[in-house]
Structure formats: structure tokens, C-alpha cells
Design a protein around this motif. Sequence first.
Motif, PDB file in Angstrom:
ATOM      1  N   PRO A   8       3.113   3.545  -5.857  1.00  0.00           N
ATOM      2  CA  PRO A   8       1.738   3.463  -5.348  1.00  0.00           C
ATOM      3  C   PRO A   8       1.121   4.815  -5.010  1.00  0.00           C
ATOM      4  O   PRO A   8      -0.085   4.990  -5.190  1.00  0.00           O
ATOM      5  CB  PRO A   8       1.870   2.583  -4.102  1.00  0.00           C
ATOM      6  CG  PRO A   8       3.304   2.640  -3.707  1.00  0.00           C
ATOM      7  CD  PRO A   8       4.064   2.845  -4.974  1.00  0.00           C
ATOM      8  N   ASP A   9       1.918   5.780  -4.534  1.00  0.00           N
ATOM      9  CA  ASP A   9       1.338   7.072  -4.154  1.00  0.00           C
ATOM     10  C   ASP A   9       0.678   7.741  -5.345  1.00  0.00           C
ATOM     11  O   ASP A   9      -0.382   8.355  -5.227  1.00  0.00           O
ATOM     12  CB  ASP A   9       2.419   8.000  -3.577  1.00  0.00           C
ATOM     13  CG  ASP A   9       3.004   7.466  -2.280  1.00  0.00           C
ATOM     14  OD1 ASP A   9       4.183   7.740  -1.996  1.00  0.00           O
ATOM     15  OD2 ASP A   9       2.283   6.745  -1.559  1.00  0.00           O
ATOM     16  N   CYS A  50       6.799  12.818  -7.514  1.00  0.00           N
ATOM     17  CA  CYS A  50       6.491  14.035  -6.754  1.00  0.00           C
ATOM     18  C   CYS A  50       5.126  14.673  -7.001  1.00  0.00           C
ATOM     19  O   CYS A  50       4.494  15.121  -6.046  1.00  0.00           O
ATOM     20  CB  CYS A  50       7.579  15.075  -6.986  1.00  0.00           C
ATOM     21  SG  CYS A  50       9.235  14.354  -6.936  1.00  0.00           S
ATOM     22  N   PRO A  92      -8.840   1.052  -5.146  1.00  0.00           N
ATOM     23  CA  PRO A  92      -9.951   0.225  -5.624  1.00  0.00           C
ATOM     24  C   PRO A  92     -10.914   0.964  -6.546  1.00  0.00           C
ATOM     25  O   PRO A  92     -11.514   0.364  -7.420  1.00  0.00           O
ATOM     26  CB  PRO A  92     -10.681  -0.177  -4.333  1.00  0.00           C
ATOM     27  CG  PRO A  92      -9.692  -0.001  -3.257  1.00  0.00           C
ATOM     28  CD  PRO A  92      -8.753   1.078  -3.672  1.00  0.00           C
ATOM     29  N   LEU A 101       1.879  14.398  -4.624  1.00  0.00           N
ATOM     30  CA  LEU A 101       1.684  15.039  -3.323  1.00  0.00           C
ATOM     31  C   LEU A 101       1.105  16.444  -3.400  1.00  0.00           C
ATOM     32  O   LEU A 101       0.637  16.964  -2.398  1.00  0.00           O
ATOM     33  CB  LEU A 101       3.029  15.149  -2.581  1.00  0.00           C
ATOM     34  CG  LEU A 101       3.726  13.851  -2.188  1.00  0.00           C
ATOM     35  CD1 LEU A 101       4.999  14.165  -1.426  1.00  0.00           C
ATOM     36  CD2 LEU A 101       2.823  12.992  -1.331  1.00  0.00           C
ATOM     37  N   LEU A 147       2.412  -0.720  -8.679  1.00  0.00           N
ATOM     38  CA  LEU A 147       2.942  -1.185  -7.397  1.00  0.00           C
ATOM     39  C   LEU A 147       4.239  -0.470  -7.044  1.00  0.00           C
ATOM     40  O   LEU A 147       4.558  -0.274  -5.874  1.00  0.00           O
ATOM     41  CB  LEU A 147       3.195  -2.699  -7.432  1.00  0.00           C
ATOM     42  CG  LEU A 147       1.946  -3.563  -7.594  1.00  0.00           C
ATOM     43  CD1 LEU A 147       2.326  -5.034  -7.523  1.00  0.00           C
ATOM     44  CD2 LEU A 147       0.904  -3.239  -6.531  1.00  0.00           C
ATOM     45  N   ASP A 191      -5.328  -4.754 -12.340  1.00  0.00           N
ATOM     46  CA  ASP A 191      -5.499  -5.393 -11.041  1.00  0.00           C
ATOM     47  C   ASP A 191      -4.623  -4.727  -9.990  1.00  0.00           C
ATOM     48  O   ASP A 191      -5.049  -4.437  -8.862  1.00  0.00           O
ATOM     49  CB  ASP A 191      -5.092  -6.862 -11.192  1.00  0.00           C
ATOM     50  CG  ASP A 191      -5.815  -7.723 -10.205  1.00  0.00           C
ATOM     51  OD1 ASP A 191      -5.145  -8.466  -9.464  1.00  0.00           O
ATOM     52  OD2 ASP A 191      -7.057  -7.632 -10.168  1.00  0.00           O
ATOM     53  N   ARG A 217      -5.521  -2.490  -6.639  1.00  0.00           N
ATOM     54  CA  ARG A 217      -5.032  -2.863  -5.310  1.00  0.00           C
ATOM     55  C   ARG A 217      -4.678  -1.619  -4.494  1.00  0.00           C
ATOM     56  O   ARG A 217      -4.957  -1.538  -3.315  1.00  0.00           O
ATOM     57  CB  ARG A 217      -3.787  -3.737  -5.483  1.00  0.00           C
ATOM     58  CG  ARG A 217      -3.680  -4.789  -4.465  1.00  0.00           C
ATOM     59  CD  ARG A 217      -2.690  -5.798  -4.945  1.00  0.00           C
ATOM     60  NE  ARG A 217      -1.474  -5.654  -4.163  1.00  0.00           N
ATOM     61  CZ  ARG A 217      -0.523  -6.597  -4.106  1.00  0.00           C
ATOM     62  NH1 ARG A 217      -0.660  -7.697  -4.807  1.00  0.00           N
ATOM     63  NH2 ARG A 217       0.541  -6.398  -3.384  1.00  0.00           N
ATOM     64  N   VAL A 218      -4.018  -0.660  -5.137  1.00  0.00           N
ATOM     65  CA  VAL A 218      -3.649   0.541  -4.380  1.00  0.00           C
ATOM     66  C   VAL A 218      -4.760   1.581  -4.385  1.00  0.00           C
ATOM     67  O   VAL A 218      -4.752   2.497  -3.573  1.00  0.00           O
ATOM     68  CB  VAL A 218      -2.332   1.178  -4.881  1.00  0.00           C
ATOM     69  CG1 VAL A 218      -1.209   0.169  -4.870  1.00  0.00           C
ATOM     70  CG2 VAL A 218      -2.454   1.793  -6.230  1.00  0.00           C
TER      71      VAL A 218
END
Lengths: 115, 293
Positions: free
Chosen positions: B224-225, B196, B260, B199, B221, B253, B257-258
Motif C-alpha cells: 500500500p505505501d 523501499c 483515491p 519512502l 493492497l 478498485d 482504496r489506498v
Amino acid sequence: MHELSLADEIVRMVEAAAVREHFKRVATLRLEAGALAGVEVPALRFALNAIVPGTCLEGAQIYIDQPPGRAWCVRCGAEVTITSRADPCPLCDGYPVQVTGGSELRVLDLVVLND
Amino acid sequence: MCIVCGCNNPEDHGAHEPAAPVVLDPSAGDLHYGTGTARASVPGLSQTRTVKLEADVLSANQRLANRNRAHFTAHGVTAYNLMSSPGAGKTTLLCATIEALRRRTPDLPLAVIEGDQQTRLDAERIRAAGAPAIQVNTGRGCHLDAQMVGDAFARLDLHAQAHHHGHRHEHAHEHTHDHNSPEALLFIENVGNLVCPALWDLGEAAKVVILSVTEGDDKPLKYPDMFAAATLMLINKIDLLPYVNFDVARCIDDARRVNPGIAVLQLSATRGEGMQAWLDWLLRKEAAQQARS
């Protein structure tokens, strides 16, 4: 878990509109919860149903549009649909992808009963 | 006669359009009655009307966060929002950071806003480490929001410290700040939660996510948010790497990914490895902010 905070805020926004716009009851509420907005839609519905009794939203039909996540693939340049920020590009399997849409939670409009 | 259009054949046409929608600007409260197809509002003709809001649900929090941000900048305060799962080591890291900063930059004002559902335990640990702290208890709430942070900041010594004045005054400031006044660091330790807090903008300069090696290397992963929202990922408890299966390279890595551009540091708050690089990052960002002002 934060869907309750979000539901509280939605009710607050509608109640504020009720004061500004002079309506007492809402017939229909339309929300938009993008796939990447970080919102669990069933949980949001559950939270809203729990807190609307006694408010101008009591008895209102609630519609929740769920636009897909949109992103731009840095590697192949395509505009693609994704379901999470961790997804690679569905076309070339590359990453990263830059989110371009579907990340907002919004109150769109209300149909209200005239007094 | 049809009372809507005035024609003499009310049976020949179907239902008329409902009254024109009233478009509302939520922030200014403006109303516009002329946006329907008829370009007119004809009150009393229908049971219902549409009210458009098209407003982001987080806009109220965003406004408060922007106000916090402006307030921090005006006071020369660089604020960091520290987030992690419960038990990743945020409070221990903060205590170690405060001690290290006291040695390295003894004149730098520091303060902490502590967020937890219950107890004042963390604020007490921070005070014991030598920095002022305000505890915010959210009750059942799972994240801090901008309102809570604004209220807490107003109660901190940092607020008066950054002013250099002894007097108490109203929130609205008539005087401007001398940009040569010392900068200050505010740490906001969010409620332990990898979901949470991502956000909710609090008005911070940067979000920092802390992941300890005992939690598994797949978290970027899975959440991700959170990792997309963070500017810096701190991999903590690296002293335990020999005892756990944590692939550091894979974790970094996946985080890239989520996100850069995410910066990555590895450290052990209890043993001290990596702490100087963390302080470098804290003080360099602050220097960058000072240079901007």
C-alpha cells in the motif's frame, strides 16, 4: 531492506549532534517509528546494532516508540486506528481512510554522557 | 551545604533535577539552555544530559529532494520517478516512450537517470533508443535517493541543453531562466522494488508505479505505501491479459482504496496499445507545469 539506509542516517544525525553538542558517548537513544512509517522495527534494530560499533552510539540503550497508525474515515467521519494504509475503517468498514498520524520515523532525543 | 541549592540541610532533600535539557534546532544548529524547569543550565552537576532532536530521519533526503525539485523547475525540467517490481517493464516502456516522443514531439529534450544495483545494461538500452542516460549503480542499495539523483542530473546533457548555453558553469546560477525556453522531460528509472523507493523523495514532479499483469492484481493492497505514494499507476503488458488471471477492475478498485486520487492507464509497451494516452499524460502534466511558470 531499507532499514540499513535508515540506520545509517540515524547514526549520521547523532554523530552530527555529537559534534555540535560536544558529547562523545550516548547512554540512551529514543526513536519513534510509527506503524505506518514503512519501517520494520526488528530490522531497524538489527541494522542499528550492526553499525553502531565504533560510533558514539556504541553501547547505547535504544528505545523505539511505536505509535499506532491514525486515520480519519471519509465515510463515517471517525478518527480511527489502522495498521496499514490498505485497511478499511474498523468501525464502518468503509474506505478510503486518510492517514493523520503514525507515519513518521524520528529521532526523538538522546541522553548523552557529559565529557 | 548543598552545592546545588545552597541549603544547609543536604540530607533532607532528594536528588535534584538533572541539568536543563539543551534544545537543538537541527537545521540551524541553535541551542537553548533555558528550557528546563529551573530555566537555567547548571553545568557539571550531573553525569548525563538530554539532547532533544525530534527530527525526521528522512529530513536530510527531503532537503536534497527539495533542492532537486527547485533545480528541475528552474531548468524547465519535468521529472518522473518510475517504480515497479523487477521485470514489470520499466526499461522497455522507457525505450518505447522515447521512440514515440521522438515521433510526436521531436524537439522535446529527453534524458534518463537509470538506477540498478549493478550493470550498465539499462543505460545502454536507453542510449540505443536515442536518449542520453546516466547509470547509477547502488551496489547493495535498494532504492535511489535524492543525493544520487542530484549528482546524476548534474552530469546530464539535459542540464546544459536546458540552459541553451555552450559554456560549463558552477552549480550556483547567477542568471535567471527565460520561461519561454523549451521544457524537457527527465525520467528516473528507480531500482526494481515495490517497497523501499516509496519512502524516498527524489524531487520528482510525480511518482509513477508500473504493475504488469503477470504480477497479480492484489499488489495495491500488498504494497500500500507504494500505491499511496504514486500519482499514476500504469498497468503494463495488457497484451498478455488473455493468458493470465488478472482482474483489472479489482486492481484499480484496490489502488483507489489506498489512493483515491490515483490516475490509471493501461498499456502494452511492446505492442503499442495505450501508448498515446501515456504520452498525453506526460505532455499534459508538462504543459500544466509550463502554464504555472
